[in-house]
Design an enzyme around this catalytic site. Structure first.
Site, mmCIF file in Angstrom:
data_model
loop_
_atom_site.group_PDB
_atom_site.id
_atom_site.type_symbol
_atom_site.label_atom_id
_atom_site.label_comp_id
_atom_site.label_asym_id
_atom_site.label_seq_id
_atom_site.Cartn_x
_atom_site.Cartn_y
_atom_site.Cartn_z
ATOM 1 N N LYS A 14 16.232 21.746 -10.445
ATOM 2 C CA LYS A 14 15.496 20.554 -10.834
ATOM 3 C C LYS A 14 16.383 19.524 -11.661
ATOM 4 O O LYS A 14 17.243 19.868 -12.519
ATOM 5 C CB LYS A 14 14.435 20.923 -11.586
ATOM 6 C CG LYS A 14 13.161 21.594 -11.059
ATOM 7 C CD LYS A 14 12.391 20.605 -10.228
ATOM 8 C CE LYS A 14 11.402 19.988 -11.285
ATOM 9 N NZ LYS A 14 10.323 19.479 -10.620
ATOM 10 N N GLU B 39 9.971 8.384 -16.860
ATOM 11 C CA GLU B 39 8.448 8.913 -17.035
ATOM 12 C C GLU B 39 8.004 8.947 -18.523
ATOM 13 O O GLU B 39 7.019 8.214 -18.843
ATOM 14 C CB GLU B 39 8.286 10.323 -16.832
ATOM 15 C CG GLU B 39 8.605 10.662 -15.247
ATOM 16 C CD GLU B 39 8.616 12.314 -15.105
ATOM 17 O OE1 GLU B 39 7.653 12.930 -14.735
ATOM 18 O OE2 GLU B 39 9.581 12.894 -15.357
ATOM 19 N N HIS C 42 0.801 -1.357 -0.056
ATOM 20 C CA HIS C 42 -0.061 0.030 0.030
ATOM 21 C C HIS C 42 0.900 1.241 -0.046
ATOM 22 O O HIS C 42 0.372 2.296 0.429
ATOM 23 C CB HIS C 42 -0.893 0.242 1.292
ATOM 24 C CG HIS C 42 -1.723 -1.258 1.571
ATOM 25 N ND1 HIS C 42 -2.952 -1.493 0.872
ATOM 26 C CD2 HIS C 42 -1.348 -2.347 2.116
ATOM 27 C CE1 HIS C 42 -3.403 -2.640 1.245
ATOM 28 N NE2 HIS C 42 -2.496 -3.334 2.142
ATOM 29 N N SER D 64 15.153 21.561 -15.700
ATOM 30 C CA SER D 64 13.912 22.371 -15.891
ATOM 31 C C SER D 64 14.295 23.676 -16.629
ATOM 32 O O SER D 64 15.397 24.210 -16.306
ATOM 33 C CB SER D 64 13.164 22.893 -14.619
ATOM 34 O OG SER D 64 12.258 23.874 -14.704
#
Ligand code: ARG
Length: 459
Positions: free
Chosen positions: A283, A290, A156, A277
């Protein structure tokens, strides 16, 4: 331009229609399969006396020259000739005239396209298998380096019990081993020669299908000509296998994304496999992970597309089936890009062992072991569960954890506790004590790694 099938037509095709139904834009990638398939067919026609041997020889020789010219970039295909099969025949006829017109004897584009697609798919399965093997080798090697790297295992997405990074990685090794096996299986069903099925009902010429199968390296020949030309199960099966493979990559990518977040800080991706970024200077984004996760959707989409294209088709060939190729090709291309990127991404990432260990020590991942310790002192498991539950609540209220409670605090809840509980609930002990086959102990992961090596050597 006169179509190869233009005899019964009095008008030429509308030019936009030509563009609409032409497949040369995407099936030209099967030029090699088309040519070798035609060479084997021509050789068989000559051997069987269906066309003169010298004609067969000239066709085979010219096809070889066309192949060289294509590879040297000297050939341009024509949309008006529809697909790779008719482009090739048109080029052949332009070079050797009437002899070239004999190639299509005893053959249809329906069995030809089925042949080319199977040959192409076989080649690609072999390449994808090699990429999966590389990934397996990398994962197993990484596991070997981390049999003592402890991190929390989750259920979970809540910390559950401590495991090792080796154990976690070996879970993915199992998934990719199954993917590899599925590819081997798909290969078997793809490795069936459809040529000789003709348009749908074979032909009246005395073809030698076994000869063609042997020339082209097929293990079997199709047993029914209507199935031979209309079966695209092998495409669906491969794209299904690729979907499952992408699902596994995607799950792993999700973990890479989580693990590289500041909240986890379990890993840091190499600069070569991350991006920045355009506005936020701090970043470092896990874009590759992804993208792989994102591309999984497009492979699933191709699977659904293929199944839907095929579901309503009456036997035998229907032009709808031309839609199989872009789905198949794009699924293959996508997987072939994702696999090496993923393999290199994990091979180059930095594992932050200390952060993993700290996380494993928090979140009461040793609560089960504390309960098991009580059971070993003779407390029934359900009571032990409840005692430790109370202790966890006590820890939460006092902002501490099980390892840091005093013996008095333990004994205030149950007199059964003694000093030896501390050893039993150290995360290292929690891992090492799980020495059941399939478990995270060093002995078990070391054995699994050795078994995997033996498996990989045989691939
Ligand atoms: N380009 C076609 C395909 O991909 C080849 C087979 C065409 N056959 C036909 N009867 N129109 O399916």
């Amino acid at each position: 331009m006169q179509k190869l099938w233009g005899g019964r037509f009095t008008k030429s095709t509308d030019s936009f229609t030509d563009h609409f139904h032409s497949s040369i834009g995407f099936d030209s990638r099967m030029y090699h399969e088309d040519i070798t398939g035609s060479m084997a067919h021509a050789a068989m026609l000559g051997k069987q006396g269906i066309i003169p041997q010298e004609d067969a020889d000239l066709i085979v020789k010219t096809l070889g020259e066309i192949l060289e010219d294509i590879e040297a970039g000297k050939v341009t295909f024509d949309e008006k000739a529809e697909d790779i099969h008719m482009n090739m025949e048109t080029i052949l006829i332009s070079r050797i005239g009437d002899v070239g017109k004999k190639l299509h004897t005893g053959r249809s584009r329906n069995d030809q396209v089925a042949l080319d697609t199977r040959m192409y798919t076989k080649k690609e399965i072999t390449e994808i298998k090699a990429l999966v093997k590389n990934l397996l080798v990398e994962l197993n090697t990484l596991a070997e380096a981390h049999t003592e790297t402890i991190l929390p295992g989750y259920t979970h997405l809540q910390r559950a019990q401590p495991v090792t990074l080796a154990h976690h990685l070996l879970a993915y090794v199992e998934m990719f081993k199954r993917d590899y096996d599925r590819l081997c299986d798909a290969y078997k069903r793809t490795d069936v020669l459809p040529l000789g099925s003709g348009a749908l009902a074979t032909t009246t010429y005395p073809l030698d299908r076994y000869f063609v199968a042997e020339q082209l390296g097929f293990a079997a020949i199709s047993a029914n000509s209507m199935d031979g030309v209309s079966d695209r199960d092998f495409c669906v099966e491969l794209v299904s296998d690729l979907s499952m493979l992408m699902m596994h990559l995607s799950r792993f990518c999700e973990e890479i994304i989580l693990w590289s977040s500041h909240e986890f800080r379990f890993i840091e991706l190499d600069d070569a496999y991350a991006t920045g970024s355009s506005i936020m200077p701090q970043k470092k984004n896990p874009d590759m992970a992804e993208l792989i996760r994102g591309k999984t959707g497009r492979v699933y989409g191709h699977l659904m597309g293929l199944l839907t294209t095929l579901k309503g088709l009456p036997l035998a060939y229907n032009k709808d089936m031309q839609e199989d190729k872009e789905a198949l090709f794009d699924a293959i291309d996508t997987v072939k890009m994702c696999l090496p990127v993923f393999t290199n991404m994990i091979a180059t990432m930095t594992v932050k062992k200390d952060n993993m260990l700290q996380a494993a020590k928090g979140g009461f991942t040793n609560a089960t072991d504390a309960a098991d310790w009580l059971v070993k002192q003779g407390v029934p498991f359900r009571d032990a569960h409840s005692i430790i539950g109370h202790l966890v609540l006590y820890c939460i209220e006092h902002n501490t954890n099980l390892d840091d409670l005093s013996l008095e605090e333990y004994q205030a809840i149950s007199p059964v506790f003694n000093e030896s509980v501390y050893d039993a609930i150290s995360v290292k002990q929690c891992v090492e004590a799980r020495n059941v086959i399939g478990g995270p102990s060093k002995a078990m992961t070391t054995k699994a790694i050795a078994d995997n090596k033996a498996y990989l050597e045989k691939l």
